[in-house]
Design an enzyme around this catalytic site. Structure first.
Site, PDB file in Angstrom:
ATOM      1  N   GLU A 164      61.132  -5.275  50.632  1.00 30.40           N
ATOM      2  CA  GLU A 164      60.464  -5.741  49.413  1.00 30.40           C
ATOM      3  C   GLU A 164      60.350  -4.615  48.390  1.00 30.40           C
ATOM      4  OE1 GLU A 164      57.445  -6.486  46.538  1.00 30.40           O
ATOM      5  OE2 GLU A 164      57.195  -5.036  48.137  1.00 30.40           O
ATOM      6  N   HIS A 170      65.569  -9.562  62.049  1.00 27.49           N
ATOM      7  CA  HIS A 170      65.499  -8.293  62.765  1.00 27.49           C
ATOM      8  C   HIS A 170      66.424  -8.424  63.959  1.00 27.49           C
ATOM      9  CE1 HIS A 170      61.840  -7.712  60.398  1.00 27.49           C
ATOM     10  NE2 HIS A 170      61.511  -8.927  60.773  1.00 27.49           N
ATOM     11  N   LEU A 175      71.124 -11.640  38.683  1.00 30.89           N
ATOM     12  CA  LEU A 175      70.229 -10.995  37.725  1.00 30.89           C
ATOM     13  C   LEU A 175      70.140 -11.870  36.484  1.00 30.89           C
ATOM     14  CD1 LEU A 175      71.471  -7.285  37.978  1.00 30.89           C
ATOM     15  CD2 LEU A 175      69.416  -8.284  39.007  1.00 30.89           C
ATOM     16  N   SER A 214      67.625 -14.018  33.410  1.00 32.34           N
ATOM     17  CA  SER A 214      66.519 -13.692  32.497  1.00 32.34           C
ATOM     18  C   SER A 214      65.165 -14.096  33.077  1.00 32.34           C
ATOM     19  CB  SER A 214      66.735 -14.380  31.148  1.00 32.34           C
ATOM     20  OG  SER A 214      66.770 -15.782  31.319  1.00 32.34           O
TER      21      SER A 214
END
Length: 133
Positions: free
Chosen positions: A58, A84, A102, A104
C-alpha cells in the site's frame, strides 16, 4: 512525474513506513521500488506477515498514485487485493510497483514483493481514487 526522495530513501510523512524500515529506491507515477527489512515482519510460518506485506504494498502503490495526482489532488480510497506465496529468509524484501492504469480519477498499480534472491513472495493490486485536496 517524479518526486524528490530524501538521501536516506524516505519520503516525508511516512511515519509507519519509517518505523517498518521501508526505504524508497525509485518513485514515479509509473514505477516505484522500495525495500524493507525482513526482521520483525515474519509470521510463525516463516512467511512475510500479511500486515507487513499490505503496508509495504500500500505504501509503494499509494506513493506512486500521489505522485500521479500532483499537488492539487490526492489519492484516497485504497482497495488492496493481496496474495502471500512463500516463506522469507533474513535480509530485505523489495517491492516493485508498476502502473496498470493512470486516469484522472482512478489509478491502479500492481506490486510484486520479492526476497533478496529475487523469488516472488507476494503480489498485490492497489486501486486509488484521485480527488481534489
Amino acid at each position: 512525474m517524479t518526486t524528490d526522495l530524501k538521501s536516506d530513501g524516505t519520503v516525508l510523512g511516512g511515519e509507519l513506513a519509517a518505523l517498518m524500515g521501508i526505504r524508497f529506491i525509485e518513485l514515479t507515477a509509473e514505477r516505484a521500488v522500495a525495500t524493507m527489512p525482513v526482521a520483525g515482519h515474519r509470521q510463525v510460518t516463516g512467511r512475510l506477515h500479511g500486515g507487513a506485506h499490505c503496508v509495504l504494498a500500500e505504501t509503494v502503490g499509494s506513493m506512486a498514485a500521489n505522485v500521479h495526482a500532483g499537488p492539487d489532488r490526492v489519492a484516497v480510497g485504497v482497495d488492496i487485493n493481496a496474495t502471500h506465496t512463500r516463506g522469507v529468509e533474513d535480509g530485505h524484501v523489495t517491492a516493485v510497483c508498476t502502473a496498470v492504469h493512470l486516469g484522472s480519477s482512478l489509478t491502479v498499480h500492481e506490486v510484486a514483493i520479492n526476497d533478496s534472491r529475487g523469488h516472488r513472495l507476494s503480489t498485490a493490486r492497489i486501486t486509488n481514487a484521485i480527488i481534489a485536496r
